[in-house]
Design a protein around this motif. Structure first.
Motif, PDB file in Angstrom:
ATOM      1  N   HIS A 154      -4.863  -2.599 -13.725  1.00 25.82           N
ATOM      2  CA  HIS A 154      -6.079  -1.970 -14.130  1.00 25.82           C
ATOM      3  C   HIS A 154      -5.408  -0.543 -13.492  1.00 25.82           C
ATOM      4  CE1 HIS A 154      -9.813  -0.854 -13.885  1.00 25.82           C
ATOM      5  NE2 HIS A 154     -10.544  -1.165 -15.352  1.00 25.82           N
ATOM      6  N   LEU A 155      -4.944   0.327 -14.139  1.00 23.26           N
ATOM      7  CA  LEU A 155      -5.053   1.504 -12.454  1.00 23.26           C
ATOM      8  C   LEU A 155      -5.565   2.362 -13.317  1.00 23.26           C
ATOM      9  CD1 LEU A 155      -1.036   2.501 -13.643  1.00 23.26           C
ATOM     10  CD2 LEU A 155      -1.880   2.176 -11.415  1.00 23.26           C
ATOM     11  N   LEU A 156      -6.250   2.894 -12.214  1.00 19.93           N
ATOM     12  CA  LEU A 156      -7.538   4.646 -12.321  1.00 19.93           C
ATOM     13  C   LEU A 156      -7.006   5.469 -12.427  1.00 19.93           C
ATOM     14  CD1 LEU A 156     -10.574   2.731 -10.428  1.00 19.93           C
ATOM     15  CD2 LEU A 156      -9.800   3.358 -12.500  1.00 19.93           C
ATOM     16  N   ALA A 157      -5.590   5.661 -12.073  1.00 19.20           N
ATOM     17  CA  ALA A 157      -5.063   6.787 -11.867  1.00 19.20           C
ATOM     18  C   ALA A 157      -3.481   6.673 -11.804  1.00 19.20           C
ATOM     19  CB  ALA A 157      -5.361   7.550 -10.196  1.00 19.20           C
ATOM     20  N   LEU A 158      -2.803   8.402 -12.416  1.00 22.06           N
ATOM     21  CA  LEU A 158      -1.315   7.825 -12.394  1.00 22.06           C
ATOM     22  C   LEU A 158      -0.761   8.718 -11.419  1.00 22.06           C
ATOM     23  CD1 LEU A 158       1.828   6.594 -13.310  1.00 22.06           C
ATOM     24  CD2 LEU A 158       1.511   7.843 -14.741  1.00 22.06           C
ATOM     25  N   GLN A 159       0.514   9.159 -10.930  1.00 23.80           N
ATOM     26  CA  GLN A 159       0.114  10.698 -10.071  1.00 23.80           C
ATOM     27  C   GLN A 159       2.118  10.789 -10.561  1.00 23.80           C
ATOM     28  OE1 GLN A 159       0.053  13.715  -8.697  1.00 23.80           O
ATOM     29  NE2 GLN A 159      -0.902  12.901  -7.061  1.00 23.80           N
ATOM     30  N   ILE A 160       2.312  11.849 -11.384  1.00 28.44           N
ATOM     31  CA  ILE A 160       3.749  12.585 -11.329  1.00 28.44           C
ATOM     32  C   ILE A 160       4.016  13.826 -10.323  1.00 28.44           C
ATOM     33  CG2 ILE A 160       3.980  13.740 -13.349  1.00 28.44           C
ATOM     34  CD1 ILE A 160       1.754  12.027 -15.024  1.00 28.44           C
ATOM     35  N   VAL A 161       4.554  13.557 -10.142  1.00 28.48           N
ATOM     36  CA  VAL A 161       5.380  14.734  -9.267  1.00 28.48           C
ATOM     37  C   VAL A 161       7.183  15.812  -9.918  1.00 28.48           C
ATOM     38  CG1 VAL A 161       6.258  15.608  -6.984  1.00 28.48           C
ATOM     39  CG2 VAL A 161       4.744  13.736  -7.350  1.00 28.48           C
ATOM     40  N   THR A 162       6.119  16.555 -10.485  1.00 29.54           N
ATOM     41  CA  THR A 162       8.149  17.446 -10.751  1.00 29.54           C
ATOM     42  C   THR A 162       8.583  17.799  -9.626  1.00 29.54           C
ATOM     43  OG1 THR A 162       6.696  17.299 -12.947  1.00 29.54           O
ATOM     44  CG2 THR A 162       8.649  18.793 -12.533  1.00 29.54           C
ATOM     45  N   LEU A 163       9.832  17.296  -9.287  1.00 30.13           N
ATOM     46  CA  LEU A 163      10.425  18.213  -8.700  1.00 30.13           C
ATOM     47  C   LEU A 163      11.369  19.026  -8.890  1.00 30.13           C
ATOM     48  CD1 LEU A 163      10.317  15.195  -7.240  1.00 30.13           C
ATOM     49  CD2 LEU A 163      12.482  15.387  -6.669  1.00 30.13           C
ATOM     50  N   LEU A 164      10.577  20.631  -8.352  1.00 27.19           N
ATOM     51  CA  LEU A 164      11.251  22.422  -8.254  1.00 27.19           C
ATOM     52  C   LEU A 164      12.426  22.380  -7.713  1.00 27.19           C
ATOM     53  CD1 LEU A 164       7.603  24.052  -8.370  1.00 27.19           C
ATOM     54  CD2 LEU A 164       8.943  23.024 -10.352  1.00 27.19           C
ATOM     55  N   THR A 165      12.152  21.599  -6.202  1.00 22.50           N
ATOM     56  CA  THR A 165      13.588  21.539  -4.878  1.00 22.50           C
ATOM     57  C   THR A 165      14.003  19.952  -4.913  1.00 22.50           C
ATOM     58  OG1 THR A 165      11.959  21.089  -3.435  1.00 22.50           O
ATOM     59  CG2 THR A 165      12.802  23.435  -4.064  1.00 22.50           C
ATOM     60  N   ASP A 166      15.023  19.857  -4.101  1.00 24.48           N
ATOM     61  CA  ASP A 166      15.707  18.495  -4.768  1.00 24.48           C
ATOM     62  C   ASP A 166      14.396  17.993  -3.040  1.00 24.48           C
ATOM     63  OD1 ASP A 166      17.241  19.388  -5.732  1.00 24.48           O
ATOM     64  OD2 ASP A 166      19.354  18.814  -3.770  1.00 24.48           O
ATOM     65  N   PHE A 167      14.691  16.418  -3.716  1.00 28.62           N
ATOM     66  CA  PHE A 167      13.724  15.815  -2.083  1.00 28.62           C
ATOM     67  C   PHE A 167      14.700  15.068  -1.463  1.00 28.62           C
ATOM     68  CE2 PHE A 167       8.931  15.301  -3.557  1.00 28.62           C
ATOM     69  CZ  PHE A 167       8.949  17.101  -4.057  1.00 28.62           C
ATOM     70  N   LYS A 168      14.738  14.655  -0.763  1.00 30.65           N
ATOM     71  CA  LYS A 168      15.361  14.552   0.706  1.00 30.65           C
ATOM     72  C   LYS A 168      14.759  14.100   1.887  1.00 30.65           C
ATOM     73  CE  LYS A 168      17.935  18.538   1.666  1.00 30.65           C
ATOM     74  NZ  LYS A 168      19.125  18.900   0.827  1.00 30.65           N
ATOM     75  N   PRO A 169      14.890  12.762   2.643  1.00 30.17           N
ATOM     76  CA  PRO A 169      14.301  12.642   3.825  1.00 30.17           C
ATOM     77  C   PRO A 169      14.730  13.630   4.910  1.00 30.17           C
ATOM     78  CG  PRO A 169      15.182  10.573   3.720  1.00 30.17           C
ATOM     79  CD  PRO A 169      16.087  11.439   1.913  1.00 30.17           C
ATOM     80  N   GLU A 170      15.310  14.453   4.949  1.00 31.49           N
ATOM     81  CA  GLU A 170      14.872  16.097   5.840  1.00 31.49           C
ATOM     82  C   GLU A 170      13.840  16.597   5.578  1.00 31.49           C
ATOM     83  OE1 GLU A 170      19.416  13.545   5.971  1.00 31.49           O
ATOM     84  OE2 GLU A 170      17.813  14.465   4.305  1.00 31.49           O
ATOM     85  N   ASN A 171      14.280  17.581   4.703  1.00 26.97           N
ATOM     86  CA  ASN A 171      13.124  18.507   4.324  1.00 26.97           C
ATOM     87  C   ASN A 171      11.370  17.789   3.654  1.00 26.97           C
ATOM     88  OD1 ASN A 171      12.948  16.993   1.340  1.00 26.97           O
ATOM     89  ND2 ASN A 171      13.676  18.899   0.187  1.00 26.97           N
TER      90      ASN A 171
END
Length: 296
Positions: A154-171
């Motif tokens: 029963h979701l009230l929201a879905l978050q969608i993240v379109t990456l414009l850069t690499d995602f990594k722990p350092e950044n």
């Protein structure tokens, strides 16, 4: 700033289907699974470049005022709102067929766009506070321990993240607590959150999807490079959008009309007071209720 790409350069027909796409498995993982999924290679390098140049064309700031404690995690520079009015490329990203298919499966065929913003974690910037996304904000729910005890389907929201850069722990990639959406609770204990959290890793052009009630936050950027993603917040038709996204936006096509809920008839004006006081119940005209009670 002179832009390299114009709206006319946006091709709305060259969408890329993500690798190893399985709709049923994606929906299972977001709901009854760990709560998140990475879809690889959904946007081309040109799409990414077009989006980035428009986001960085002006100052990055925390635009808009926040009037409740649940918005405090947004109180830092790096946000840009109202993307649909900033270029056709953002309409293309929001209307990706895979995004629409997953959203409709999880939130209903007439689900709508609640917000479309860019979140950039600049070099040296600290991370966000752990939080849940709208509409799971604390001030919108009764103050009881089990107030959000909803089934994960029963979701009230879905978050969608379109990456414009690499995602990594350092950044400063997004940190989440896997499975925390199953029995949603606000992450009031940061120590506990960070002891259980993992940081997601993905490449520019990938898309991360996660359940709205999952505990998460952007982390600190300890590199000399920016970390940037498009945050697309999707909700069922009956949920009030987080952002006023219709400002200066003309629907490009039927998908954008759906995202903006242009054809939604609600709220409907069901009663209009007749101030003339000359109507009658028998004639079907409206009367002031005081007039009816007094027999006028």
């Amino acid at each position: 700033m002179v832009l390299k790409f114009l709206d006319s350069d946006v091709n709305m027909d060259d969408y890329i289907k993500p690798k190893a796409y399985d709709l049923q498995d994606i929906c299972r993982r977001i709901t009854t699974g760990e709560g998140w999924v990475v879809l690889e290679g959904m946007f081309s390098s040109q799409d990414i470049e077009m989006a980035k140049e428009r986001i960085f064309a002006g100052k990055l700031t925390n635009q808009g005022s926040f009037n409740n404690p649940d918005d405090r995690h947004n109180n830092y520079d790096g946000l840009k709102w109202g993307l649909l009015s900033r270029g056709k490329i953002f309409s293309k990203m929001a209307a990706h067929p895979t995004i629409m298919e997953v959203s409709c499966k999880l939130l209903g065929n007439k689900c709508r766009l609640s917000s479309l913003a860019a979140n950039t974690v600049l070099p040296g910037m600290k991370g966000q506070q752990p939080h849940l996304d709208y509409p799971y904000y604390r001030h919108l729910w009764p103050e009881s321990e089990d107030c959000m005890n909803l089934p994960p389907t029963h979701l009230l929201a879905l978050q969608i993240v379109t990456l414009l850069t690499d995602f990594k722990p350092e950044n400063g990639s997004t940190a989440i607590v896997p499975g925390s959406h199953i029995n949603p609770k606000h992450p009031d204990n940061p120590e506990e959150f960070f002891s259980k959290a993992i940081q997601l890793t993905a490449k520019a052009g990938d898309v991360i999807m996660f359940a709205g009630p999952i505990q998460h936050c952007a982390m600190a950027n300890n590199t000399s490079q920016i970390r940037c993603g498009i945050l697309q917040h999707m909700v069922p038709l009956y949920i009030t959008p987080f952002e006023d996204i219709t400002y200066k936006v003309e629907p490009e096509n039927e998908v954008i009309r759906q995202l903006l809920a242009v054809d939604n008839p609600h709220p409907i004006l069901k009663y209009q007071r007749n101030n003339s006081k000359r109507g009658s119940i028998a004639s079907g005209e409206d009367m002031d209720i005081k007039d009816i009670e007094l027999g006028r």
